[in-house]
Write a protein that holds these residues in place. Structure first.
Motif, mmCIF file in Angstrom:
data_model
loop_
_atom_site.group_PDB
_atom_site.id
_atom_site.type_symbol
_atom_site.label_atom_id
_atom_site.label_comp_id
_atom_site.label_asym_id
_atom_site.label_seq_id
_atom_site.Cartn_x
_atom_site.Cartn_y
_atom_site.Cartn_z
ATOM 1 N N ILE A 1 -3.902 -7.970 -3.796
ATOM 2 C CA ILE A 1 -4.295 -7.128 -2.677
ATOM 3 C C ILE A 1 -3.351 -5.927 -2.643
ATOM 4 N N TRP A 2 -3.920 -4.748 -2.389
ATOM 5 C CA TRP A 2 -3.152 -3.516 -2.565
ATOM 6 C C TRP A 2 -2.944 -2.817 -1.249
ATOM 7 N N TRP A 3 -1.690 -2.793 -0.797
ATOM 8 C CA TRP A 3 -1.355 -2.133 0.458
ATOM 9 C C TRP A 3 -0.735 -0.779 0.184
ATOM 10 N N ASP A 4 -1.592 0.197 0.027
ATOM 11 C CA ASP A 4 -1.173 1.574 -0.227
ATOM 12 C C ASP A 4 -0.278 2.062 0.916
ATOM 13 N N GLY A 5 0.768 2.788 0.549
ATOM 14 C CA GLY A 5 1.652 3.348 1.577
ATOM 15 C C GLY A 5 1.208 4.715 2.065
ATOM 16 N N ALA A 6 0.193 5.296 1.392
ATOM 17 C CA ALA A 6 -0.250 6.641 1.780
ATOM 18 C C ALA A 6 -0.786 6.610 3.210
ATOM 19 N N GLY A 7 -0.252 7.447 4.060
ATOM 20 C CA GLY A 7 -0.717 7.545 5.446
ATOM 21 C C GLY A 7 -0.325 6.373 6.326
ATOM 22 N N ILE B 1 0.728 -9.521 -3.960
ATOM 23 C CA ILE B 1 0.713 -8.461 -2.947
ATOM 24 C C ILE B 1 1.464 -7.246 -3.468
ATOM 25 N N PHE B 2 0.742 -6.103 -3.541
ATOM 26 C CA PHE B 2 1.398 -4.817 -3.767
ATOM 27 C C PHE B 2 1.815 -4.317 -2.399
ATOM 28 N N GLY B 3 3.108 -4.223 -2.169
ATOM 29 C CA GLY B 3 3.597 -3.829 -0.846
ATOM 30 C C GLY B 3 4.464 -2.591 -0.898
ATOM 31 N N THR B 4 4.330 -1.766 0.135
ATOM 32 C CA THR B 4 5.133 -0.550 0.229
ATOM 33 C C THR B 4 5.600 -0.406 1.674
ATOM 34 N N ARG B 5 6.526 0.474 1.883
ATOM 35 C CA ARG B 5 6.959 0.837 3.236
ATOM 36 C C ARG B 5 7.151 -0.390 4.114
ATOM 37 N N ASN B 6 6.441 -0.475 5.258
ATOM 38 C CA ASN B 6 6.717 -1.584 6.172
ATOM 39 C C ASN B 6 6.144 -2.928 5.727
ATOM 40 N N ARG C 1 6.262 -3.779 -6.427
ATOM 41 C CA ARG C 1 6.562 -2.527 -5.738
ATOM 42 C C ARG C 1 5.895 -1.354 -6.434
ATOM 43 N N TRP C 2 5.866 -0.231 -5.758
ATOM 44 C CA TRP C 2 5.425 1.017 -6.366
ATOM 45 C C TRP C 2 6.511 1.514 -7.315
ATOM 46 N N VAL C 3 6.093 2.152 -8.412
ATOM 47 C CA VAL C 3 7.052 2.624 -9.417
ATOM 48 C C VAL C 3 7.646 3.997 -9.040
ATOM 49 N N ASN D 1 6.043 6.978 -8.804
ATOM 50 C CA ASN D 1 5.240 8.145 -9.222
ATOM 51 C C ASN D 1 3.843 7.648 -9.563
ATOM 52 N N GLU D 2 2.947 8.600 -9.783
ATOM 53 C CA GLU D 2 1.580 8.214 -10.149
ATOM 54 C C GLU D 2 1.250 8.670 -11.558
ATOM 55 N N SER D 3 2.275 8.778 -12.386
ATOM 56 C CA SER D 3 2.041 9.192 -13.767
ATOM 57 C C SER D 3 2.230 8.069 -14.783
ATOM 58 N N ASP E 1 12.153 2.331 2.783
ATOM 59 C CA ASP E 1 12.535 3.739 2.950
ATOM 60 C C ASP E 1 12.188 4.523 1.694
ATOM 61 N N GLU E 2 10.941 4.442 1.279
ATOM 62 C CA GLU E 2 10.583 4.977 -0.043
ATOM 63 C C GLU E 2 10.808 6.484 -0.172
ATOM 64 N N ASN E 3 10.680 7.217 0.920
ATOM 65 C CA ASN E 3 10.825 8.674 0.813
ATOM 66 C C ASN E 3 12.202 9.095 0.293
ATOM 67 N N ASN F 1 13.940 7.144 -1.643
ATOM 68 C CA ASN F 1 14.295 6.233 -2.729
ATOM 69 C C ASN F 1 13.329 6.231 -3.904
ATOM 70 N N ARG F 2 12.677 7.361 -4.129
ATOM 71 C CA ARG F 2 11.729 7.418 -5.244
ATOM 72 C C ARG F 2 12.385 7.009 -6.568
ATOM 73 N N ILE F 3 13.584 7.506 -6.786
ATOM 74 C CA ILE F 3 14.280 7.227 -8.046
ATOM 75 C C ILE F 3 14.655 5.736 -8.124
ATOM 76 N N SER G 1 2.982 0.325 -12.212
ATOM 77 C CA SER G 1 2.826 1.752 -12.523
ATOM 78 C C SER G 1 1.361 2.155 -12.419
ATOM 79 N N ASP G 2 0.999 2.720 -11.256
ATOM 80 C CA ASP G 2 -0.402 3.130 -11.055
ATOM 81 C C ASP G 2 -0.617 4.536 -11.585
ATOM 82 N N VAL G 3 -1.680 4.698 -12.347
ATOM 83 C CA VAL G 3 -1.978 5.975 -12.984
ATOM 84 C C VAL G 3 -3.482 6.027 -13.223
HETATM 85 C C1 IPT Z 1 2.162 6.896 -2.238
HETATM 86 C C2 IPT Z 1 2.653 5.986 -1.166
HETATM 87 O O1 IPT Z 1 3.560 6.645 -0.341
HETATM 88 C C3 IPT Z 1 3.288 4.788 -1.825
HETATM 89 O O2 IPT Z 1 3.713 3.868 -0.847
HETATM 90 C C4 IPT Z 1 2.323 4.123 -2.785
HETATM 91 O O3 IPT Z 1 1.307 3.475 -2.076
HETATM 92 C C5 IPT Z 1 1.772 5.172 -3.718
HETATM 93 O O4 IPT Z 1 1.207 6.247 -3.021
HETATM 94 C C6 IPT Z 1 0.732 4.619 -4.647
HETATM 95 O O5 IPT Z 1 0.484 5.519 -5.656
HETATM 96 S S1 IPT Z 1 1.435 8.321 -1.561
HETATM 97 C C7 IPT Z 1 1.008 9.269 -2.967
HETATM 98 C C8 IPT Z 1 0.295 10.492 -2.466
HETATM 99 C C9 IPT Z 1 2.199 9.633 -3.796
#
Ligand code: IPT
Length: 460
Positions: A163-169, A194-199, A207-209, A211-213, A231-233, A235-237, A254-256
Motif C-alpha cells: 500500500i502506497w502512502w504518498d507524501g505529496a500534499g 507499507i510505503f510510508g512518508t512524513r507522518n 521509505r522514499w529514496v 528523488n523521482e529519478s 522531516d523529509e523536507n 532530509n532528502r539526502i 526508488s520510484d521513477v
Molecule cells: C514526494 C513526497 O513528498 C514524498 O513523501 C514521496 O511520496 C514522493 O513524492 C514520492 O515520489 S512529492 C514529489 C512531488 C517530489
C-alpha cells in the motif's frame, strides 16, 4: 554456528520485497483523460473517464515480459476520483460512461494480477482534493472516509502486496490519522508492505529514496532514523543515503516513471526511457541496495503503449543476459578468515539461495581471492550481503590482477561502503586472471551471499 545478526533487521515483508527487485506502478485515472494534467484539482467531471479498450491482462502481460513480479495500481490519486465503485463517494467510476457505470478497475486489475501471478499493490492517495472541496469537509470526516475506503480495498480484492502512502500534499495528515489507518492495514493484510512518508513514518516498511529519478545514493543504507522520514523536507539526502547507525530498518524504494510524467500524455510518446536509460536506473537503484519502482502510464485506450512494454522487456533481457553468466564460476576461491566448512568462500559463486560465506566473529575485515583458470574480460561486478543478518560491512573494494601477481584497485570501487541486498558497480572493460574482494571495515564479521563479475550484455 551462524554469525549473530547485527543491528536493525528486516522483517519478512521487507525480505520478500527486496528479493522482488523491480516492482511496477500504474498511474491511470481521471487525469489520463485531461490534457497535460498529473495532479488534478478534483473538479474534473466523471463523464470524461472512458477508456475505449481497457485490458488489465495487457498490463500484467507487460510485467510478465519484463519479469516484474508485482505492480501497484493507483486506485485514487490526489484528484479524489476512485477507480472502483466506492460506497462512500459519487466521485468514482460508477458515474462514468465506462462500462455503462458498471466498471470496476480495481477488480479487473486484481483479477488480471491473480491470473498472471503478479503481486497486487494499491495506491490510495492520502491527500484528496475532491473531498476537500466539500463544504462538509473536516479532518475527522476525512479520516473516517479514508478508513472506509481503505477497508473496502483491503477486504474485497484478495491479498494486497503493498500500500502506497504518498507524501505529496499530505501536510495536514497527522500521526493519529495514520495510526488508525495503519491498524486497518495490519488487521486486514498482515503481509502488505507499507510505503510510508512524513507522518506515516512510524509505520513505514519502506521509505522514499528522496528523488523521482530512480537513483539511490552511494552509500545507501537500509537503516535510517525514522524521524528523518517524518522531516523529509530537510532530509532528502538522508533519505537517499540512509544512515549507517540509523535505529530502524526501512530501506529505500526508488520510484521513477518510464516516461517524463506519471500519467499518460501523447506528446511524451517520443520520450519513453530507452533500455540504456532503464539499465542505468536499474544499476543505480537495485544495484544500490534499493528496489526499483517503475511506473507505467496506460493511455486513453486503457493500454500500456507498445514502446513502453518493449523497453521494459529489453531491460529484463539486459539483466538476465548480463547476470546470467558469472565469470567467476569455476574459479578457485580462498579467504583469510573463513568461519568454518559450512561458510566456505566458494559459496559466493555457487548460485544457491541458502548458502553464504562468513568470516570468524573476531574478523571485521577479510580478503577473498578468486583465481581464474584463464583471464577473463569484465566490466561489471555485483556483491550481496546476507540481509537477514543486518548491515555488517561498512567499507569494501575490489582489486584485480592481470598476471596473477601484481594487484590493482578497480577505481570505481574505491570508497564503497554499504552492500545490503545488492551492490552493482560498472566500469570500462578489464582483463584479469585474479580478482580480490577486500572487506575493509565493518560492524560485525562479513556475511556475504554472492559475488560475481560480468560482461554487460549489448544494448539493443
Ligand atoms: C514526494 C513526497 O513528498 C514524498 O513523501 C514521496 O511520496 C514522493 O513524492 C514520492 O515520489 S512529492 C514529489 C512531488 C517530489
Amino acid at each position: 554456528p551462524a554469525p549473530e545478526p547485527c543491528g536493525p533487521l528486516p522483517n519478512e515483508r521487507q525480505i520478500k520485497w527486496y528479493n522482488d527487485e523491480i516492482i511496477a506502478f500504474f498511474h491511470f485515472g481521471i487525469n489520463t483523460f485531461e490534457n497535460n494534467v498529473n495532479e488534478g484539482d478534483g473538479r474534473a467531471g466523471t463523464f470524461i473517464f472512458n477508456p475505449t479498450a481497457l485490458d488489465c491482462r495487457q498490463w500484467t502481460g507487460t510485467l510478465k515480459s519484463a519479469g516484474i513480479p508485482a505492480g501497484i495500481l493507483v486506485a485514487k490519486h490526489a484528484d479524489g476520483f476512485c477507480n472502483w465503485p466506492s460506497a462512500y463517494t459519487d466521485y468514482c467510476v460508477k458515474n462514468s460512461p465506462w462500462r455503462n457505470g458498471k466498471g470496476n478497475l480495481v477488480k479487473e486489475y486484481a483479477e488480471a494480477c491473480r491470473a498472471d501471478s503478479i503481486g497486487m499493490g494499491l495506491y490510495l492517495g492520502p491527500h484528496d482534493r475532491h473531498e476537500h472541496l466539500s463544504p462538509l469537509y473536516t479532518k475527522q470526516r476525512y479520516e473516517d472516509y479514508y478508513a472506509n475506503q481503505l477497508t473496502e480495498l483491503l477486504t474485497d480484492y484478495g491479498p494486497v502486496y503493498e500500500i502506497w502512502w504518498d507524501g505529496a500534499g499530505a501536510d495536514e495528515l497527522t500521526i493519529s490519522m495514520y495510526t488508525r489507518w495503519y491498524n486497518i492495514v495490519r488487521r486486514l493484510q498482515p503481509e502488505c508492505v507499507i510505503f510510508g512518508t512524513r507522518n506515516s513514518y512510524c509505520f513505514a516498511d519502506v521509505r522514499w529514496v528522496g528523488n523521482e529519478s530512480g537513483i539511490a545514493g552511494n552509500p545507501c543504507w537500509s537503516t535510517i532514523n525514522p524521524e528523518s522520514i517524518r522531516d523529509e523536507n530537510d532530509n532528502r539526502i538522508t533519505l537517499n543515503h540512509g544512515e549507517v547507525n540509523g535505529s530502524a530498518y526501512i530501506p529505500a524504494e526508488s520510484d521513477v516513471s518510464i516516461r517524463p510524467s506519471w500519467f499518460y500524455h501523447s506528446y511524451e510518446d517520443k520520450d519513453v526511457k530507452t533500455v540504456k536509460q532503464l539499465w542505468d536506473i536499474y544499476c543505480n537503484s537495485v544495484g544500490h541496495n534499493s528496489v526499483m519502482l517503475l511506473n507505467f502510464a496506460p493511455d486513453r485506450r486503457g493500454l500500456v503503449p507498445a514502446q513502453d512494454s518493449i523497453n521494459a522487456a529489453g531491460l529484463r533481457k539486459m539483466i538476465d543476459d548480463t547476470f546470467g553468466n558469472n565469470l567467476l564460476t569455476g574459479a578457485s576461491v580462498k579467504s583469510l578468515h573463513q568461519r568454518g566448512k559450512q561458510y566456505a568462500p566458494k559459496n559466493l559463486i555457487d548460485n544457491l539461495s541458502k548458502t553464504y560465506y562468513a568470516s570468524k566473529d573476531s574478523n571485521m575485515t577479510d580478503s577473498i581471492v578468486f583465481d581464474l583458470k584463464s583471464p577473463v574480460t569484465f566490466d561489471c561486478l555485483m556483491l550481496q550481503e546476507v540481509i537477514q543478518l543486518g548491515h555488517r560491512t561498512t567499507r569494501w573494494s575490489v582489486d584485480y590482477s592481470v598476471d596473477g601477481k601484481k594487484w590493482e584497485k578497480i577505481p570505481e570501487t574505491e570508497n564503497l561502503q554499504s552492500i545490503g541486498h545488492k551492490w552493482i558497480v560498472r566500469f570500462d572493460p578489464l582483463k584479469a586472471k585474479k580478482v580480490r574482494l577486500c572487506i575493509l571495515d565493518g560492524k560485525a564479521c562479513p556475511a556475504l551471499h554472492t559475488f560475481g563479475i560480468y560482461k554487460q550484455a549489448i544494448l539493443p
